[in-house]
Design a protein around this motif. Structure first.
Motif, PDB file in Angstrom:
ATOM      1  N   GLU A  80       1.468   4.065  -3.169  1.00 34.54           N
ATOM      2  CA  GLU A  80       0.961   5.492  -2.774  1.00 34.54           C
ATOM      3  C   GLU A  80       2.210   6.219  -3.165  1.00 34.54           C
ATOM      4  O   GLU A  80       1.898   7.269  -3.917  1.00 34.54           O
ATOM      5  CB  GLU A  80       0.872   5.660  -1.315  1.00 34.54           C
TER       6      GLU A  80
ATOM      7  N   ASP B 129      -6.706  -0.268  -5.053  1.00 31.10           N
ATOM      8  CA  ASP B 129      -7.808  -0.634  -5.750  1.00 31.10           C
ATOM      9  C   ASP B 129      -7.087  -0.506  -7.467  1.00 31.10           C
ATOM     10  O   ASP B 129      -8.114  -0.932  -8.266  1.00 31.10           O
ATOM     11  CB  ASP B 129      -9.121  -0.085  -5.844  1.00 31.10           C
ATOM     12  N   HIS B 130      -5.842  -0.232  -7.528  1.00 28.57           N
ATOM     13  CA  HIS B 130      -5.450  -0.383  -9.085  1.00 28.57           C
ATOM     14  C   HIS B 130      -4.806  -1.737  -9.213  1.00 28.57           C
ATOM     15  O   HIS B 130      -4.234  -1.913 -10.241  1.00 28.57           O
ATOM     16  CB  HIS B 130      -4.297   0.762  -9.058  1.00 28.57           C
TER      17      HIS B 130
ATOM     18  N   ALA C 248       0.813  -1.116   0.051  1.00 23.70           N
ATOM     19  CA  ALA C 248      -0.017  -0.177   0.299  1.00 23.70           C
ATOM     20  C   ALA C 248       0.909   1.262   0.202  1.00 23.70           C
ATOM     21  O   ALA C 248       0.631   2.166  -0.737  1.00 23.70           O
ATOM     22  CB  ALA C 248      -1.113  -0.057   1.152  1.00 23.70           C
ATOM     23  N   LYS C 249       1.955   1.167   0.777  1.00 27.33           N
ATOM     24  CA  LYS C 249       2.815   2.503   0.922  1.00 27.33           C
ATOM     25  C   LYS C 249       3.484   2.725  -0.498  1.00 27.33           C
ATOM     26  O   LYS C 249       3.399   3.797  -0.830  1.00 27.33           O
ATOM     27  CB  LYS C 249       3.636   2.149   2.207  1.00 27.33           C
TER      28      LYS C 249
ATOM     29  N   SER D  83      -0.184   5.567  -6.996  1.00 26.33           N
ATOM     30  CA  SER D  83      -1.173   4.365  -7.157  1.00 26.33           C
ATOM     31  C   SER D  83      -1.935   4.225  -5.871  1.00 26.33           C
ATOM     32  O   SER D  83      -1.501   5.009  -4.951  1.00 26.33           O
ATOM     33  CB  SER D  83      -0.583   3.418  -7.880  1.00 26.33           C
ATOM     34  N   GLN D  84      -2.732   3.214  -5.915  1.00 25.46           N
ATOM     35  CA  GLN D  84      -3.441   2.699  -4.612  1.00 25.46           C
ATOM     36  C   GLN D  84      -3.778   1.279  -4.867  1.00 25.46           C
ATOM     37  O   GLN D  84      -3.849   0.660  -5.979  1.00 25.46           O
ATOM     38  CB  GLN D  84      -4.640   3.714  -4.554  1.00 25.46           C
TER      39      GLN D  84
END
Length: 139
Positions: free
Chosen positions: A72, A79-80, A68-69, A76-77
């Motif tokens: 980011e 859900d990509h 996740a980090k 991106s995130q």
């Protein structure tokens, strides 16, 4: 949902004996900028300290936090994410690892491949997760 997810399913219906609740799909169609996240393990990205020694779920949680980090930081995130690959060193870790990963990816519906391997790079690492994400063109 930023990408087309084909044949979505949840593991609690498809594999009821496993007692998992993971949103997955058979195919993802994505257009955009690809982001490849190196395999992440139970190691803090900033300190390189291994966490969750002997605890596959804790290591999976750290791996997903790292993913996740890193997403980011790449713009991106979660859900990509289109594809995840999970490596575990013992099949008995599967439910704990997938249950933990499923919490992070609820509603995402990536495609997923899971492998049992004889070892990872360090003996204390029990799980490794890599991801491929695609930042949609319209973001």
């Amino acid at each position: 949902m930023p990408h087309t997810r084909i044949r979505q399913f949840n593991t609690k219906e498809t594999y009821p004996e496993q007692k998992l609740d993971n949103d997955l799909c058979q195919t993802v169609v994505a257009r955009g900028t690809m982001v490849f996240v190196r395999g992440q393990i139970g190691q803090d990205l900033d300190t390189a300290v291994s966490v969750g020694i002997g605890d596959a779920a804790a290591q999976a949680d750290q791996a997903m936090a790292n993913i996740a980090k890193l997403l980011e930081e790449a713009g991106s995130q979660l859900d990509h994410i289109c594809k995840v690959t999970v490596y575990i060193t013992d099949p008995r870790y599967r439910e704990d690892v997938y249950r933990t990963m499923g919490k992070w990816l609820k509603g995402v519906f990536p495609v997923s491949t899971g492998l049992v391997v004889s070892a990872l790079a360090r003996p204390e690492w029990l799980v490794e997760i890599d991801a491929i994400a695609v930042i949609p063109d319209d973001v």
